[in-house]
Scaffold this active site. Structure first.
Site, PDB file in Angstrom:
ATOM      1  N   SER A  87     -18.183   9.874  37.633  1.00  0.00           N
ATOM      2  CA  SER A  87     -16.998   9.065  37.365  1.00  0.00           C
ATOM      3  C   SER A  87     -16.047   9.816  36.423  1.00  0.00           C
ATOM      4  O   SER A  87     -15.593  10.910  36.744  1.00  0.00           O
ATOM      5  CB  SER A  87     -17.409   7.701  36.805  1.00  0.00           C
ATOM      6  OG  SER A  87     -16.307   6.839  36.695  1.00  0.00           O
ATOM      7  N   HIS A 191     -13.766   1.601  40.233  1.00  0.00           N
ATOM      8  CA  HIS A 191     -14.084   2.218  41.527  1.00  0.00           C
ATOM      9  C   HIS A 191     -14.065   1.200  42.676  1.00  0.00           C
ATOM     10  O   HIS A 191     -14.869   1.278  43.598  1.00  0.00           O
ATOM     11  CB  HIS A 191     -15.426   2.966  41.460  1.00  0.00           C
ATOM     12  CG  HIS A 191     -15.399   4.103  40.488  1.00  0.00           C
ATOM     13  ND1 HIS A 191     -14.651   5.236  40.708  1.00  0.00           N
ATOM     14  CD2 HIS A 191     -15.986   4.258  39.271  1.00  0.00           C
ATOM     15  CE1 HIS A 191     -14.786   6.050  39.671  1.00  0.00           C
ATOM     16  NE2 HIS A 191     -15.587   5.477  38.791  1.00  0.00           N
TER      17      HIS A 191
END
Length: 304
Positions: A87, A191
């Site tokens: 991430s 996300h």
């Protein structure tokens, strides 16, 4: 082959920079990185409490700066064979692989953190939860029924679901069979499509950033594939904000490419933990404090 890995949001802990600032070279790097962002990295990495550094706009620059500074200290000029980040850790990986300058990585992640916080605040109440264990098909089916997105596929039977807070609460209340569900302390559904406004903000900030060819194999969270170019890397960094993290595919690709050693830069621990289940037999060192540097350099000598 040695892989250098950069952890994602949630790995931060209060006071994590305190021991690292005792190393002059690391302190100099951190001060320089602090100048490239609007966040007081030194204060937040030493005296801020857990609630303060949980703020997305603070946590993301803090994590990337820590990854860059401790990664450079451990590598001491050596080039890793492969670099990847989970991430927001992708921004640290982009800097360590040479795709972005340290200053540009910090500037962009500052925009990212602020934009993701703003997107979360503007949306309906959203959240995320880790689903540990259970049958993969049953887990996927239940998430679909609840309208949740598998935002992180972390391998080893761990999936992070994201979406409306009410749906996350329903998942926690009635988890899949043989699974444990833990709601995460995050600002929103990262996300997922809820983050589209943040994609737009990051894309605008990235337009004029200089990007370079990676000096080491750089894996993408989108599909575990090596990025083809600096342009490809930056494009993927932007779009990944609103798309699932496929860390399971990153681990599979590392094994395919012959990775034999893993160095997780500070604040290390999460990714080496996942590797114990998904990359069995691969040597690993997690940088938590400077006391871990000798083991990291032994790993470097053995696997670089």
């Amino acid at each position: 082959m040695l892989a250098v890995l950069c952890p994602g949001q949630g790995a931060q802990t209060p006071g994590m920079l305190t021991p690292w600032l005792e190393i002059e070279s690391v302190a100099q790097t951190l001060h320089a990185l602090s100048d490239a962002t609007e966040v007081d990295l030194i204060a937040h990495g030493t005296t801020s409490d857990a609630d303060t550094i949980r703020d997305t706009a603070i946590a993301q620059p803090l994590l990337v700066a820590t990854a860059i500074a401790t990664g450079r200290e451990a590598l001491a000029g050596a080039a890793p064979g492969l670099v990847a980040g989970h991430s927001v850790g992708e921004f640290g990986a982009a800097a360590l692989s040479g795709v972005l300058s340290d200053a540009d990585a910090m500037s962009l992640v500052t925009v990212r953190g602020r934009a993701m916080a703003d997107a979360a605040a503007a949306a309906e109440p959203t959240s995320m939860a880790a689903v540990l264990g259970g049958d993969a098909e049953e887990v996927a089916s239940l998430l679909a029924q609840l309208g949740l997105t598998p935002a992180n596929a972390n391998g080893g039977g761990q999936v992070v679901a994201a979406g409306a807070k009410s749906a996350i609460e329903a998942l926690v209340a009635a988890p899949p069979a043989r699974a444990r569900v833990i709601e995460l302390q995050v600002a929103g559904a990262f996300h997922t499509s809820y983050m589209e406004p943040a994609v737009q903000a990051l894309a605008a900030a990235a337009q004029d950033v200089v990007r370079h060819q990676p000096s080491a194999t750089l894996l993408s969270n989108a599909d575990g594939a090596p990025v083809a170019s600096g342009d490809d890397a930056l494009s993927r960094l932007v779009t990944q904000v609103a798309n699932p993290v496929r860390w399971d595919l990153c681990m599979e690709r590392m094994l395919e490419l012959g990775v034999t050693g893993i160095l997780e830069v500070a604040p290390g621990g999460v990714l080496t933990g996942l590797a114990k289940r998904g990359m069995k037999g691969v040597s690993a060192v997690a940088l938590k404090t400077p006391d871990d540097l000798p083991a990291a350099r032994e790993l470097l000598e053995a696997h670089a």
